[in-house]
Design a protein around this motif. Sequence first.
Motif, PDB file in Angstrom:
ATOM      1  N   GLY A 153       0.809  -1.207   0.000  1.00  0.00           N
ATOM      2  CA  GLY A 153       0.000   0.000   0.000  1.00  0.00           C
ATOM      3  C   GLY A 153       0.845   1.261   0.000  1.00  0.00           C
ATOM      4  O   GLY A 153       0.538   2.235  -0.707  1.00  0.00           O
ATOM      5  N   ASP A 154       1.919   1.263   0.778  1.00  0.00           N
ATOM      6  CA  ASP A 154       2.790   2.436   0.832  1.00  0.00           C
ATOM      7  C   ASP A 154       3.517   2.624  -0.492  1.00  0.00           C
ATOM      8  O   ASP A 154       3.639   3.759  -0.990  1.00  0.00           O
ATOM      9  CB  ASP A 154       3.807   2.285   1.964  1.00  0.00           C
ATOM     10  CG  ASP A 154       4.751   3.476   2.050  1.00  0.00           C
ATOM     11  OD1 ASP A 154       4.269   4.610   2.212  1.00  0.00           O
ATOM     12  OD2 ASP A 154       5.981   3.261   1.930  1.00  0.00           O
ATOM     13  N   GLU A 162      -5.614  -1.118  -8.130  1.00  0.00           N
ATOM     14  CA  GLU A 162      -4.994  -0.820  -6.827  1.00  0.00           C
ATOM     15  C   GLU A 162      -5.154  -1.980  -5.869  1.00  0.00           C
ATOM     16  O   GLU A 162      -6.240  -2.553  -5.755  1.00  0.00           O
ATOM     17  CB  GLU A 162      -5.659   0.431  -6.240  1.00  0.00           C
ATOM     18  CG  GLU A 162      -5.062   0.884  -4.939  1.00  0.00           C
ATOM     19  CD  GLU A 162      -5.700   2.157  -4.396  1.00  0.00           C
ATOM     20  OE1 GLU A 162      -5.339   2.563  -3.289  1.00  0.00           O
ATOM     21  OE2 GLU A 162      -6.556   2.739  -5.091  1.00  0.00           O
ATOM     22  N   PRO A 163      -4.104  -2.376  -5.155  1.00  0.00           N
ATOM     23  CA  PRO A 163      -2.728  -1.842  -5.186  1.00  0.00           C
ATOM     24  C   PRO A 163      -1.774  -2.764  -5.936  1.00  0.00           C
ATOM     25  O   PRO A 163      -0.605  -2.850  -5.590  1.00  0.00           O
ATOM     26  CB  PRO A 163      -2.388  -1.837  -3.688  1.00  0.00           C
ATOM     27  CG  PRO A 163      -3.027  -3.117  -3.186  1.00  0.00           C
ATOM     28  CD  PRO A 163      -4.290  -3.292  -4.008  1.00  0.00           C
ATOM     29  N   TRP A 181       2.552   1.587  -3.448  1.00  0.00           N
ATOM     30  CA  TRP A 181       1.550   2.024  -4.419  1.00  0.00           C
ATOM     31  C   TRP A 181       1.308   3.523  -4.300  1.00  0.00           C
ATOM     32  O   TRP A 181       1.253   4.240  -5.293  1.00  0.00           O
ATOM     33  CB  TRP A 181       0.243   1.258  -4.209  1.00  0.00           C
ATOM     34  CG  TRP A 181      -0.867   1.711  -5.106  1.00  0.00           C
ATOM     35  CD1 TRP A 181      -1.798   2.689  -4.857  1.00  0.00           C
ATOM     36  CD2 TRP A 181      -1.162   1.206  -6.416  1.00  0.00           C
ATOM     37  NE1 TRP A 181      -2.643   2.834  -5.915  1.00  0.00           N
ATOM     38  CE2 TRP A 181      -2.282   1.937  -6.886  1.00  0.00           C
ATOM     39  CE3 TRP A 181      -0.589   0.215  -7.222  1.00  0.00           C
ATOM     40  CZ2 TRP A 181      -2.833   1.699  -8.142  1.00  0.00           C
ATOM     41  CZ3 TRP A 181      -1.156  -0.007  -8.473  1.00  0.00           C
ATOM     42  CH2 TRP A 181      -2.257   0.724  -8.923  1.00  0.00           C
ATOM     43  N   ASP A 182       1.178   4.002  -3.066  1.00  0.00           N
ATOM     44  CA  ASP A 182       0.933   5.422  -2.844  1.00  0.00           C
ATOM     45  C   ASP A 182       2.097   6.269  -3.364  1.00  0.00           C
ATOM     46  O   ASP A 182       1.888   7.316  -3.977  1.00  0.00           O
ATOM     47  CB  ASP A 182       0.707   5.684  -1.358  1.00  0.00           C
ATOM     48  CG  ASP A 182       0.242   7.109  -1.080  1.00  0.00           C
ATOM     49  OD1 ASP A 182      -0.863   7.470  -1.534  1.00  0.00           O
ATOM     50  OD2 ASP A 182       0.981   7.845  -0.421  1.00  0.00           O
TER      51      ASP A 182
END
Length: 212
Positions: A40-41, A84-85, A43-44
Motif C-alpha cells: 500500500g505504501d 490498486e494496489p 503504491w501510494d
Amino acid sequence: MTTNLVATAGLVVREIRTGSRDGVPTKVAIARRTYPTDRGDLWDALTSADRLPRWFVPVTGDLRVGGHYQVEGNASGVVGRCSEPESFALTWEFGEMVSWLQVTLTPSDGGTDLELVHEAPVDPGMWEQFGPGAVGVGWDLALVGLGLHVESGAPVDPEIAASFTLTPDGLEFVRRAAAGWADAAVRDGDEADAANEAAARTVAFYTTPPEG
C-alpha cells in the motif's frame, strides 16, 4: 547521495525480451527490485500526485483510468489500467514515439517486489547506438530515488538528484547499470561486443556534462 548508492545498482534484476505489438517489432525492458515497505505504501508513492515529486518529478493531469498525464520535462500519456494496489498500465509518449509501461507490485518476505515493464517499438539506429541502456538506466535512476524516499520518508533533493550522474559515485552507478542492461541484451540474443559498445555510449550520454 552517497557511495552506498553505487551498490544499489546491484539490487535491480534486469531482463530484455524481443516482442511485437500489432505486428511491429518491440523490445521489452524489465526491471525488478524489492523495497522494504508494504504494498500500500509503495503504491501510494508511485501513484500519488503529492508523493511523486518527492522522489521523481511532478506529474500533472488526470491520474485515473482514461486520464491524460504529463511528466514534467518528459513523457505524457494515457492511463490505460489501474488495479490498486497491484498494478497499473499506461502509454509513455515522447514526441512521436509511443511506448507502453506497466508496473506490478507483489508482497514478498523483504517487503514488496516491484516489476517495471517498458515495451517500445524498435528503432534500429537507436538500438545499435545505445541498446537498452538509454531507457533502462533512466529507470534505474528513478528506482534509486524511489528507494531513498521509501526508506527515509523524506523527499529527495532534486538538485542533488539532477547532478548525481556527474559525480564519481554517479558515474560508477551508471557504469554498473549500463553493464547490467548490456548483459540482459546479450541473454536476449544481442552480440556481446556490440552490446558492450552500446553500454559505453550510454554511460557517456548520462555522465557527460551538458554544454554551457
